[in-house]
Write an enzyme that holds these catalytic residues in place. Structure first.
Site: not given
Ligand code: IDP
Ligand code: MG
Length: 139
Positions: A51, A59, A87, A93, A104, A114, A117
């Site tokens: 990340y 965050f 996606r 998200t 999600r 969530n 990924h």
């Protein structure tokens, strides 16, 4: 032309909540083939590297703590138009903003935890897949 592979992780919250099975079912029902898959746990260093693009975000530390607190499932998935279609399957998200029926929306709690990924581009799908799989696996 859009590529045919993407990379996913079932995140620690979803693993803790017993959602590996239901999430894999959603993924395969949507027509994705699992090309490589493993049950593993990220070190802080790995999560920070994965990340790294979010390093300056407020965050970031929370994200690394979350992603390392328990096991995950990581996988390379194959389907025509894989990145975009995946996606769409996982949703926004923030699960509160995710469309009905998305992974999600069904299985995630909040914008941090969530559930899954999904790579955001063909280029990142290749980078992220290579980060998690050594190349010694057959896929
Ligand atoms: P994405 O996973 O939908 O691509 P990104 O913006 O790339 O979303 O963020 C990566 C991950 O960082 C998210 O999936 C989520 O776990 C976490 N995250 C994003 N925004 C926030 C936030 O505002 N608070 C806490 N965690 C966040
Ligand atoms: Mg992202």
């Amino acid at each position: 032309m859009a590529g045919n592979r993407t990379f996913t992780m079932i995140k620690p919250d979803a693993v803790e909540n017993g959602y590996i099975g239901p999430i894999l079912e959603k993924i395969t029902s949507a027509g994705f083939k699992i090309v490589a898959m493993k049950y593993t746990q990220l070190s802080k260093r790995d999560a920070g590297e994965f990340y790294a693009i979010h390093k300056e975000r407020p965050f970031f530390n929370e994200l690394v703590t979350f992603m390392t607190r328990g096991p995950i499932v990581s996988a390379i998935l194959e389907k025509e138009n894989a990145v975009e279609d995946f996606r769409a399957l996982i949703g926004a998200t923030n699960p509160q903003e995710a469309a009905e029926g998305t992974i999600r929306k069904l299985y995630a709690k909040d914008i941090g935890e969530n559930a899954v990924h999904g790579s955001d581009s063909d280029e990142n799908a290749a980078i992220e897949g290579a980060f998690h799989f050594s190349g010694r696996e057959i896929y």
